[in-house]
Design a protein around this motif. Sequence first.
Motif, short mmCIF file in Angstrom:
data_model
loop_
_atom_site.label_atom_id
_atom_site.label_comp_id
_atom_site.label_asym_id
_atom_site.label_seq_id
_atom_site.Cartn_x
_atom_site.Cartn_y
_atom_site.Cartn_z
N ALA A 57 26.18 43.02 71.86
CA ALA A 57 24.90 43.68 72.14
C ALA A 57 23.94 43.51 70.95
CB ALA A 57 25.12 45.16 72.42
N GLY A 58 22.73 43.07 71.25
CA GLY A 58 21.71 42.91 70.22
C GLY A 58 21.77 41.60 69.47
N ARG A 59 22.71 40.72 69.79
CA ARG A 59 22.84 39.44 69.10
C ARG A 59 22.24 38.33 69.94
NH1 ARG A 59 28.23 37.06 66.05
NH2 ARG A 59 27.27 35.10 65.36
N CYS A 60 21.35 37.56 69.35
CA CYS A 60 20.70 36.46 70.06
C CYS A 60 21.68 35.32 70.29
CB CYS A 60 19.51 35.97 69.24
SG CYS A 60 18.70 34.50 69.92
N ILE A 61 21.67 34.79 71.50
CA ILE A 61 22.41 33.56 71.83
C ILE A 61 21.40 32.56 72.37
CG2 ILE A 61 24.14 32.53 73.35
CD1 ILE A 61 25.66 35.19 73.19
#
Length: 215
Positions: A57-61
């Motif tokens: 959650a909250g991590r850019c991919i």
Amino acid sequence: MATYLITGANRGIGAAMDSLLVNRGDSVIGTARNHPEYLSLDVTDPESQNAMSRQLAGRCIDTLVCNAGVYLDKGETLAGGFPAQMWADSFAANVTGVFLSVQALLPNLQMSADPKIAIISSQMASHTRAPGGSYIYRASKAAALNLGRNLATDLRKLNIAVGIYHPGWVKTDMGGDAADISVEDSAAGLVNRFDALSMKTTGCFETWDGKQHPF
């Protein structure tokens, strides 16, 4: 530097892509069903998908590579083979698993300035190429191709490009020793395809070496 998530990154083409991307300076989140060095994910299990989603959650991919898959019906015969459970297990991994991965990681992809989804299908998905046999694998990869094409349509409004790829006949546990190309060649070609993927080419079905594949 871009961030990739590769499902089924612990072996074969997935491991080769992981290594190549890391060596060129990208960040890679690799998943595996049961491996201490990778993020735990059973693509067929909604709760496992939910757990991964919470963890990321909250991590850019930037690019999701749907690579995990199975080929369970190799060697099955039409007379008495291809049991129903094999169909269910194959579609769970090769089709439902792709959809659940996209669904779980859609918020992460929307954080990227250039989001992409790469679905590893197969030339065996093509309805114009039908030499017979391997009915379950062919049908599941055809379904993954159809899924990718429809995702490309629906995700266009979110500017998420979707590509579907044939990785070649690769010398892996799945492809066998008689296959045409190495995992390194396949991985390098596929990564080039991911780099080239854009909203102009979304929905494409291409080979690892950049040729358009007939549907």
